[in-house]
Design a protein around this motif. Structure first.
Motif, PDB file in Angstrom:
ATOM      1  N   ASP A  66       0.866  -1.181   0.000  1.00 19.10           N
ATOM      2  CA  ASP A  66       0.000   0.000   0.000  1.00 19.10           C
ATOM      3  C   ASP A  66       0.897   1.223   0.000  1.00 19.10           C
ATOM      4  N   VAL A  67       0.670   2.128  -0.937  1.00 20.68           N
ATOM      5  CA  VAL A  67       1.464   3.344  -1.046  1.00 20.68           C
ATOM      6  C   VAL A  67       0.506   4.528  -1.162  1.00 20.68           C
ATOM      7  N   ASP A  68       0.558   5.428  -0.183  1.00 26.06           N
ATOM      8  CA  ASP A  68      -0.289   6.621  -0.184  1.00 26.06           C
ATOM      9  C   ASP A  68      -1.770   6.279  -0.337  1.00 26.06           C
ATOM     10  N   GLY A  69      -2.195   5.225   0.368  1.00 22.04           N
ATOM     11  CA  GLY A  69      -3.597   4.844   0.348  1.00 22.04           C
ATOM     12  C   GLY A  69      -4.047   4.094  -0.885  1.00 22.04           C
ATOM     13  N   VAL A  70      -3.103   3.696  -1.740  1.00 17.65           N
ATOM     14  CA  VAL A  70      -3.408   2.936  -2.953  1.00 17.65           C
ATOM     15  C   VAL A  70      -2.806   1.531  -2.824  1.00 17.65           C
ATOM     16  N   ALA A  71      -3.606   0.508  -3.097  1.00 13.91           N
ATOM     17  CA  ALA A  71      -3.119  -0.868  -3.056  1.00 13.91           C
ATOM     18  C   ALA A  71      -2.525  -1.243  -4.413  1.00 13.91           C
ATOM     19  N   TYR A  72      -1.417  -1.973  -4.377  1.00 17.76           N
ATOM     20  CA  TYR A  72      -0.766  -2.462  -5.594  1.00 17.76           C
ATOM     21  C   TYR A  72      -0.825  -3.988  -5.592  1.00 17.76           C
ATOM     22  N   VAL A  73      -1.435  -4.560  -6.632  1.00 14.69           N
ATOM     23  CA  VAL A  73      -1.704  -5.999  -6.690  1.00 14.69           C
ATOM     24  C   VAL A  73      -1.091  -6.583  -7.958  1.00 14.69           C
ATOM     25  N   ASP A  74      -0.356  -7.683  -7.783  1.00 13.72           N
ATOM     26  CA  ASP A  74       0.331  -8.379  -8.871  1.00 13.72           C
ATOM     27  C   ASP A  74      -0.452  -9.627  -9.256  1.00 13.72           C
ATOM     28  N   ASP A  75      -1.110  -9.573 -10.410  1.00 11.92           N
ATOM     29  CA  ASP A  75      -1.757 -10.766 -10.966  1.00 11.92           C
ATOM     30  C   ASP A  75      -1.210 -11.006 -12.380  1.00 11.92           C
ATOM     31  N   SER A  76       0.126 -11.048 -12.463  1.00 10.84           N
ATOM     32  CA  SER A  76       0.781 -11.270 -13.752  1.00 10.84           C
ATOM     33  C   SER A  76       0.349 -12.580 -14.379  1.00 10.84           C
ATOM     34  N   LYS A  77      -0.113 -13.537 -13.550  1.00  8.65           N
ATOM     35  CA  LYS A  77      -0.573 -14.831 -14.066  1.00  8.65           C
ATOM     36  C   LYS A  77      -1.863 -14.696 -14.864  1.00  8.65           C
ATOM     37  N   ALA A  78      -2.522 -13.552 -14.802  1.00 10.73           N
ATOM     38  CA  ALA A  78      -3.746 -13.331 -15.588  1.00 10.73           C
ATOM     39  C   ALA A  78      -3.355 -13.099 -17.043  1.00 10.73           C
ATOM     40  N   THR A  79      -3.066 -14.184 -17.741  1.00 12.19           N
ATOM     41  CA  THR A  79      -2.512 -14.107 -19.095  1.00 12.19           C
ATOM     42  C   THR A  79      -3.567 -14.180 -20.187  1.00 12.19           C
TER      43      THR A  79
END
Length: 486
Positions: free
Chosen positions: A350-363
């Protein structure tokens, strides 16, 4: 369930035991992850093995030298010509069925097996008692569901392993020293295409959406290959209530007498289904008097991450485990013990109230749609190799959740055009670069577009090989870039 059983290719004439391969001229199509182990196994069984391979690079030459020491002949740079006297082809799963090699095999009446077919036919070699297979396929969620299933089986005290398309050789599992009670088997559409004899204890098709159509040729052919996993099932064919195409495949399958159709649903389950009631995963399929009774299996909070498509994965895994007789407590314990692989809807920071999500597998588009549906307001990072996909349906369904979009990769224009048609008001940033800093630039653009409470989501809906070695490398680049922000 009914209909005629559909076989693919020709059957080997004779018993299944590997001893029948002694002295046979067997061609292995393709070096690599499956080809080298198959060639070694076949040589060990006394077959005369010739490997044909399209490439002739340094890695292929090193593999050829290793196999030559075992008496295996390797032809590099010519994967299209059928060797003289070939009696059987064992192919790498990714080799397309329209290759000239396979046309020549059909003309000559030579059967073609994949590595899964070879493992299936060798599973009772030397009189060993083969472990039943619980099989998982579908467009998305295969690896997660297979690993969840293995975790549940382990929690029940069973000797098991997650094998197959998950990256662990089925040949090693069926021919190794470990005697398993049951195997959790992930299967791709490629592998199923080349596995005409496979007959699982129980199996599931998690979902169906257009993918790999450049390989299969049509959605109908892709679905038919996925549906092979149900052929000859003994106990349960597990389908997705929300995806009628999976139930249709069950209806079309020729199964053993008494095999049951078991649905999984995110809603309240009916009889012969597993589902969710008030935050509880419940079973109305493997209980006495299923018209009236239900068995609690686990809480939704036991599933990590507890997003809708991952809960569906857990229900499918639970249904397969219950079909094998696993008690309810082991389902709960196995799900609690399970940890998802990297780059699958993984919260990075979480950076400055924003979530960062990694779903690189969503191909592909289906996986990206499920990922986008997990968040209310998204700055979406997307793009790569489309693999013949179109994006209008995905964009239409995700429209209400899109704060902004950052596009990367070779086929980004296809996504941009769909966005222009359906959500022209959504801001779009398009990056025309493929260097190592491209992902960091994409994350920086996403940060500038995001507002507090948003999610910056890497769910590319495309393959990664235009810019990265694989989806893992793409996800790692995203995580590094987010780490620099944090």
């Amino acid at each position: 369930m009914g209909g005629e059983q559909v076989t693919h290719g020709q059957e080997w004439r004779g018993p299944r035991q590997g001893g029948d391969l002694r002295g046979k001229n067997v061609t292995v199509a393709g070096l690599g992850v499956s080809g080298v182990p198959a060639a070694k196994v076949l040589a060990g069984l006394g077959a005369h093995v010739t490997v044909v391979n399209d490439g002739d690079d340094e890695r292929a030459r090193a593999q050829a030298a290793e196999l030559a020491e075992l008496g295996v002949t390797v032809r590099l740079g010519d994967g299209d010509t059928l060797p003289d006297g070939a009696e059987l082809i064992v192919t790498a799963p990714g080799w397309r069925p329209d290759k000239p090699l396979f046309a020549a095999a059909r003309e000559a009446g030579v059967p073609v097996w994949g590595d899964v077919e070879l493992a299936w036919r060798l599973r009772d070699l030397d009189g060993r008692t083969p472990a039943p297979w619980l099989c998982v396929t579908g467009t998305n969620g295969k690896t997660t569901t297979t690993r969840m299933l293995a975790s549940i089986l382990e929690a029940a005290g069973l000797r098991t392993a997650a094998v197959g398309n998950i990256g662990v050789s089925l040949l090693d599992a069926v021919l190794g020293d470990t005697e398993y009670d049951v195997l959790a088997v992930e299967l791709s559409s490629y592998q199923l295409h080349w596995a005409p004899s496979l007959r699982a204890h129980s199996a599931t098709v998690l979902n169906l959406a257009p993918d790999h159509l450049d390989w299969h040729g049509s959605m109908e052919a892709y679905a038919a290959d996925k549906g092979r996993v149900y052929e000859g099932n003994q106990v349960a064919c597990v389908y997705n209530v929300a995806d009628k195409a999976t139930e249709d495949l069950v209806r079309e399958a020729d199964v053993e007498e008494g095999c049951r159709a078991i649905g999984f649903t995110l809603g309240t389950p009916g009889p012969s289904q597993v589902g969710v009631v008030d935050g509880i995963l419940v079973d109305r399929a493997f209980v006495e008097n299923r018209q009236k009774n239900a068995q609690e299996l686990a809480e939704v909070s036991d599933v990590r991450p507890s997003v809708p498509h991952n809960i569906a994965n857990a229900l499918a895994a639970a249904a397969l485990a219950r079909a094998f007789g696993v008690p309810a407590g082991a389902v709960r314990d196995g799900l609690r013990a399970f940890r998802p692989d990297a780059h699958r809807i993984a919260h990075v920071a979480d950076v400055d109230g924003v979530a960062y999500v990694d779903d690189s597998k969503a191909t592909n588009t289906h996986a990206a749609e499920a990922s986008l549906a997990s968040y209310e307001s998204v700055v979406w990072i997307a793009g790569g190799l489309a693999k013949g996909a179109t994006f209008d349906e995905l964009v239409t369904r995700a429209a209400g959740r899109l704060r902004a979009v950052v596009l990367i990769g070779a086929d980004r224009a296809l996504i941009r055009e769909a966005l222009e048609r359906h959500v022209p008001e959504v801001p779009v940033v398009e990056l025309d670069r493929t260097d190592e800093g491209a992902m960091a630039a994409a994350v920086a653009e996403a940060r500038a577009l995001a507002q507090e409470g948003d999610t910056v989501l890497l769910a590319p809906a495309c393959a990664s090989m235009d810019m990265f070695v694989n989806y893992n490398a793409r996800g790692e680049a995203f995580e590094r870039a987010v780490g620099e922000l944090a």
